[in-house]
Design an enzyme around this catalytic site. Structure first.
Site, PDB file in Angstrom:
ATOM      1  N   PHE A   1       4.292   8.527 -10.734  1.00 58.10           N
ATOM      2  CA  PHE A   1       4.625   7.566  -9.065  1.00 58.10           C
ATOM      3  C   PHE A   1       5.151   6.285  -9.639  1.00 58.10           C
ATOM      4  CE2 PHE A   1       0.537   9.950  -8.285  1.00 58.10           C
ATOM      5  CZ  PHE A   1       0.692  10.179  -7.099  1.00 58.10           C
TER       6      PHE A   1
ATOM      7  N   SER B   1       9.208  -0.307  -5.922  1.00 58.38           N
ATOM      8  CA  SER B   1       9.153   0.485  -4.455  1.00 58.38           C
ATOM      9  C   SER B   1       9.581  -0.204  -3.455  1.00 58.38           C
ATOM     10  CB  SER B   1       7.704   1.178  -4.404  1.00 58.38           C
ATOM     11  OG  SER B   1       6.859   0.115  -4.012  1.00 58.38           O
TER      12      SER B   1
ATOM     13  N   THR C   1      11.249   9.750  -2.551  1.00 57.28           N
ATOM     14  CA  THR C   1      11.317   9.086  -1.047  1.00 57.28           C
ATOM     15  C   THR C   1      12.465   9.995  -0.292  1.00 57.28           C
ATOM     16  OG1 THR C   1      11.871   7.147   0.235  1.00 57.28           O
ATOM     17  CG2 THR C   1      12.710   7.241  -2.350  1.00 57.28           C
TER      18      THR C   1
ATOM     19  N   GLU D   1      14.307   8.051   1.472  1.00 61.47           N
ATOM     20  CA  GLU D   1      15.496   7.343   1.477  1.00 61.47           C
ATOM     21  C   GLU D   1      16.639   7.394   0.856  1.00 61.47           C
ATOM     22  OE1 GLU D   1      13.898   2.929   1.630  1.00 61.47           O
ATOM     23  OE2 GLU D   1      12.176   3.640   2.269  1.00 61.47           O
TER      24      GLU D   1
ATOM     25  N   TYR E   1      17.205  -0.001  -3.956  1.00 59.47           N
ATOM     26  CA  TYR E   1      15.804   0.976  -4.330  1.00 59.47           C
ATOM     27  C   TYR E   1      16.312   2.198  -4.066  1.00 59.47           C
ATOM     28  CZ  TYR E   1      11.750   3.663  -2.700  1.00 59.47           C
ATOM     29  OH  TYR E   1      10.655   4.581  -2.698  1.00 59.47           O
TER      30      TYR E   1
ATOM     31  N   LYS F   1      16.111   5.540  -7.015  1.00 65.01           N
ATOM     32  CA  LYS F   1      15.447   6.751  -6.814  1.00 65.01           C
ATOM     33  C   LYS F   1      16.334   7.908  -6.894  1.00 65.01           C
ATOM     34  CE  LYS F   1      11.407   6.966  -6.151  1.00 65.01           C
ATOM     35  NZ  LYS F   1      10.219   7.197  -7.267  1.00 65.01           N
TER      36      LYS F   1
ATOM     37  N   ASN G   1       4.630   5.714   3.661  1.00 59.31           N
ATOM     38  CA  ASN G   1       3.010   6.125   3.623  1.00 59.31           C
ATOM     39  C   ASN G   1       2.398   4.812   4.344  1.00 59.31           C
ATOM     40  OD1 ASN G   1       2.183   8.128   0.817  1.00 59.31           O
ATOM     41  ND2 ASN G   1       4.178   8.091   2.099  1.00 59.31           N
TER      42      ASN G   1
ATOM     43  N   LYS H   1       4.804  -4.841   2.367  1.00 62.53           N
ATOM     44  CA  LYS H   1       5.011  -3.577   3.389  1.00 62.53           C
ATOM     45  C   LYS H   1       4.773  -3.996   4.963  1.00 62.53           C
ATOM     46  CE  LYS H   1       7.064  -1.556  -0.388  1.00 62.53           C
ATOM     47  NZ  LYS H   1       6.158  -0.318  -1.258  1.00 62.53           N
ATOM     48  N   LEU H   2       5.328  -3.317   5.692  1.00 62.49           N
ATOM     49  CA  LEU H   2       5.300  -3.717   7.205  1.00 62.49           C
ATOM     50  C   LEU H   2       3.894  -3.576   7.625  1.00 62.49           C
ATOM     51  CD1 LEU H   2       6.787  -4.388   9.664  1.00 62.49           C
ATOM     52  CD2 LEU H   2       6.770  -1.815  10.282  1.00 62.49           C
TER      53      LEU H   2
ATOM     54  N   PRO I   1      19.728  -6.916   4.969  1.00 62.67           N
ATOM     55  CA  PRO I   1      21.010  -6.481   4.887  1.00 62.67           C
ATOM     56  C   PRO I   1      21.059  -5.161   4.727  1.00 62.67           C
ATOM     57  CG  PRO I   1      20.272  -8.086   3.176  1.00 62.67           C
ATOM     58  CD  PRO I   1      19.105  -7.853   4.084  1.00 62.67           C
TER      59      PRO I   1
ATOM     60  N   HIS J   1      19.959  -2.382   6.491  1.00 59.70           N
ATOM     61  CA  HIS J   1      19.103  -1.916   7.014  1.00 59.70           C
ATOM     62  C   HIS J   1      19.183  -0.327   7.724  1.00 59.70           C
ATOM     63  CE1 HIS J   1      15.103  -3.024   9.330  1.00 59.70           C
ATOM     64  NE2 HIS J   1      15.105  -1.840   8.608  1.00 59.70           N
TER      65      HIS J   1
END
Ligand code: NAD
Ligand code: TYD
Length: 352
Positions: free
Chosen positions: A80, A84, A133, A135, A159, A163, A189, A198-199, A292, A294
């Site tokens: 893990f 991140s 991820t 992403e 990021y 990954k 997650n 994180k959001l 930027p 996004h």
């Protein structure tokens, strides 16, 4: 014994707690560097559990990793450990290259040497599970099909690029050396012990602290959301039954626009802990400058893991988000522990 890396972070911490909730489970050696995102308070429930051994250290430290493998002889490694957060990768990509790429490379090399030294059943049973991820696949338009495991990698942030690089290394170690790997690529997650950069945790805490709820751009970016406990159960299933060299997409079948997620959290808070002045929390929503590069939309097709390994998420977004908001309301001590000076510095840098 299994070796977990990054087990003091959000998903790794939940994984360690879930794994050890089973009294018959193998013990865990937990290697974590304790960056700003690592938090020993998450592992507090295990303080008297001798099945959990915490090691403060870096996956990039070859000597340390070799020593741990020789000493504890794990039957699996679940990786893990990573930097991140996309926004931090935009401000400072170097650590992402170091941990996510060079660190994973080091772990693979140490683990391969260790695996080569094993014999018989121990060698046969060994697994290296790389946690990644969605992403890495890049960004979708509103009408594109969801990511399958064969979708080309098109990472757009430092990021996701780091990954993606680590996923490629893991794949190559299987094809070149026959090293026994499995990889999971999971969607966003959320759940307990999530660091409030994180959001979802950021919005919960900002709402309760009468701060603006920052929405990047138009708020119409779409993510697939998965409750963290479901991600942990998926990893356990892939570790136990996944086919070597395969990748499995893990997702919640829960595509939501960011603004919808934030409105849902506001509505739950209005119910559970309404503002003293009676004004809805949604009044704190503030549109801010976009990130930027996004990515517009991520969507996971998780049918392979369901078809081949019989895994499906247990939580819907509605049940998972309710549990999550309730957890943040019930755990002020954990929150106080993470909103340190360095956290406040980050908010200052990112939002002003
Ligand atoms: P996190 O940032 O909360 O935790 C990362 C942990 O790794 C921290 O405890 C940190 O101290 C540790 N760490 C960092 N660098 C290290 C190093 N060099 N050596 C040892 N430990 C180190 O991250 P997370 O959200 O728990 O994510 C865990 C993994 O899951 C990551 O690989 C991430 O890419 C992946 N992932 C995350 C999400 C998500 O929504 N959070 C979704 C899919 C995949
Ligand atoms: P985040 O939780 O950082 O995860 P990721 O970038 O890995 O998907 O962000 C989730 C979505 O929410 C993403 O589209 C960016 C957006 N977002 C905001 O609108 N405001 C914020 O303050 C944050 C942190 C994220």
């Amino acid at each position: 014994m299994i070796l977990v890396t990054g087990g003091a972070g959000f998903i790794g911490g939940n994984f360690v707690l879930d794994w050890l909730a089973d009294p018959s489970a193998e013990s865990i050696v937990n290697l974590d560097k304790l960056t700003y995102a690592g938090n020993l308070a998450t592992l507090e429930p295990l303080k008297n559990d001798t099945r959990h051994v915490f090691i403060h250290g870096d996956i990039g430290d070859q000597e340390l990793v070799k020593r741990l493998l020789a000493q504890y002889k794990p039957m699996a490694i679940v990786n893990f450990a990573a930097e991140s957060h996309v926004d931090r990768s935009i401000h400072g990509p170097a650590e992402f290259v170091q941990t996510n790429i060079v660190g994973t490379f080091n772990l693979l090399e140490c683990a391969r040497e260790y695996w080569n030294s094993l014999e018989g059943n121990a060698k046969e049973a060994f697994r290296f599970h790389h946690v990644s991820t969605d992403e890495v696949y890049g960004s979708l338009s509103a009408t594109d099909p969801a990511f399958t495991e064969t979708k080309a990698f098109e990472p757009n942030s430092p990021y996701s690029a780091s990954k993606a690089a680590s996923d490629h290394l893991v794949r190559a170690w299987f094809h070149t050396y026959g090293f026994p790997v499995v990889t999971t690529n999971c969607s966003n997650n959320y759940g307990p012990y999530h660091f409030p950069e994180k959001l979802i945790p950021l919005v919960i805490l900002n709402a309760l602290n009468s701060k603006p709820l920052p929405i990047y751009g138009d708020g119409q970016q779409v993510r697939d959301w998965l409750y963290v406990g479901d991600h942990c159960s998926a990893i356990r299933q892939v570790l136990a039954k996944g086919k070597l060299g395969e990748t499995y997409n893990i997702g919640g079948w829960n595509e939501k626009a960011n603004i919808e997620v934030v409105n849902t959290i506001c509505n739950i808070l209005d119910e559970l802990k309404s503002r003293a002045d009676g004004v809805p929390y949604a009044s704190q929503i503030t549109y801010v400058k976009d990130r930027p590069g996004h990515d517009r939309r991520y969507a996971i097709d998780a049918s392979k893991v369901e078809r081949e390994l019989g895994w499906r998420p247990a939580e819907t977004f509605e049940t998972g988000i309710l549990k999550t908001v309730q957890w943040y309301l019930d755990n002020p001590a954990w929150i106080d522990g993470v909103v340190s000076g360095s956290y406040r510095d980050w908010l200052q840098k990112q939002y002003t």
